[in-house]
Enzyme design. Sequence first.
Site, PDB file in Angstrom:
ATOM      1  N   MET A  49     -53.243  76.088-146.520  1.00  0.00           N
ATOM      2  CA  MET A  49     -52.441  76.764-145.733  1.00  0.00           C
ATOM      3  C   MET A  49     -53.398  78.264-145.655  1.00  0.00           C
ATOM      4  O   MET A  49     -53.035  79.096-146.331  1.00  0.00           O
ATOM      5  CB  MET A  49     -51.096  77.171-146.085  1.00  0.00           C
ATOM      6  CG  MET A  49     -50.579  77.979-145.141  1.00  0.00           C
ATOM      7  SD  MET A  49     -48.640  78.318-145.165  1.00  0.00           S
ATOM      8  CE  MET A  49     -48.677  79.274-146.601  1.00  0.00           C
ATOM      9  N   PRO A  50     -54.619  78.206-145.018  1.00  0.00           N
ATOM     10  CA  PRO A  50     -55.394  79.519-144.933  1.00  0.00           C
ATOM     11  C   PRO A  50     -54.427  80.846-144.295  1.00  0.00           C
ATOM     12  O   PRO A  50     -53.715  80.350-143.501  1.00  0.00           O
ATOM     13  CB  PRO A  50     -56.482  78.963-144.271  1.00  0.00           C
ATOM     14  CG  PRO A  50     -56.656  77.704-144.007  1.00  0.00           C
ATOM     15  CD  PRO A  50     -55.231  77.208-144.141  1.00  0.00           C
ATOM     16  N   HIS A  51     -54.618  81.927-145.037  1.00  0.00           N
ATOM     17  CA  HIS A  51     -53.903  82.904-144.121  1.00  0.00           C
ATOM     18  C   HIS A  51     -54.481  84.279-144.910  1.00  0.00           C
ATOM     19  O   HIS A  51     -54.851  84.383-145.918  1.00  0.00           O
ATOM     20  CB  HIS A  51     -52.361  82.857-144.388  1.00  0.00           C
ATOM     21  CG  HIS A  51     -51.765  82.963-145.711  1.00  0.00           C
ATOM     22  ND1 HIS A  51     -51.905  81.935-146.584  1.00  0.00           N
ATOM     23  CD2 HIS A  51     -51.408  83.749-146.574  1.00  0.00           C
ATOM     24  CE1 HIS A  51     -51.447  82.103-147.630  1.00  0.00           C
ATOM     25  NE2 HIS A  51     -51.050  83.467-147.785  1.00  0.00           N
ATOM     26  N   ALA A  52     -54.022  85.434-144.029  1.00  0.00           N
ATOM     27  CA  ALA A  52     -54.375  86.870-144.745  1.00  0.00           C
ATOM     28  C   ALA A  52     -53.155  87.602-144.557  1.00  0.00           C
ATOM     29  O   ALA A  52     -52.214  87.028-144.046  1.00  0.00           O
ATOM     30  CB  ALA A  52     -55.689  87.353-144.200  1.00  0.00           C
TER      31      ALA A  52
END
Lengths: 142, 90
Positions: free
Chosen positions: A64-67
């Site tokens: 779950m890529p996120h920033a």
Amino acid sequence: MLEKYLTAEMVQFKADSENWQEAIKLAAEPLVQHHFVEPKYVDTMIENVKQFGPYIVLLPKFAMPHARPEDGVNKLGLSLLVLEKAVEFADGKIANVFLVLAAPDKDSHLSLLSELSAVLASEEKVEAMASAKTYQELIKII
Amino acid sequence: MKILVVCGNGLGSSFMMSMNVQKAMKELNIEGTCSHTDLASAKTENADYYIGSPEIMDQLNDGKRKTIPLVNMFSLEEIKKALTTHILKG
């Protein structure tokens, strides 16, 4: 509620990707195209993995890529990429399902994550997601 | 007992992990609260224990903080084992 955000145009199926960086870029493309996030959000997600390690691989096969909201999020959104062939991260973790999260603040995405958490608690569902080939199949799973 | 779940951004992974840590605390009858935050804020927030990925725990560990590294945050078994080792037998 996940299906409300994961509309057909936000979901992609591909055979493979060169590496995890490319997979994140590809997975996030619909969010950039539809202006949910600014292009710099994608670079920040990749930087985060380099800096903090691949903890975005929440469990085997699922990332779950996120920033952060201030890294260029315009509105709440999700996009999904399913790769037939998994890509490897630095410490040997692998993923072929990439769910990109764009959260505009600290709270509005939490009910989505609770729902996602229920899906991820089922090994069967994660397996099914990782081998899904069509949008219809995928929506049935979530 | 205050447990702080920490991740890089403090809004995705740590929230989901904290739901599982709360479940584990309940099953092990550990009384206390569990909240989640990002790495930068965690450095100025006091807690009895800090939980997160090994990479994040490395950055938080100053020799004084009690840190608990977790590899698979969705494995209730691993969380329970870690809490048992670090807290119940600590």
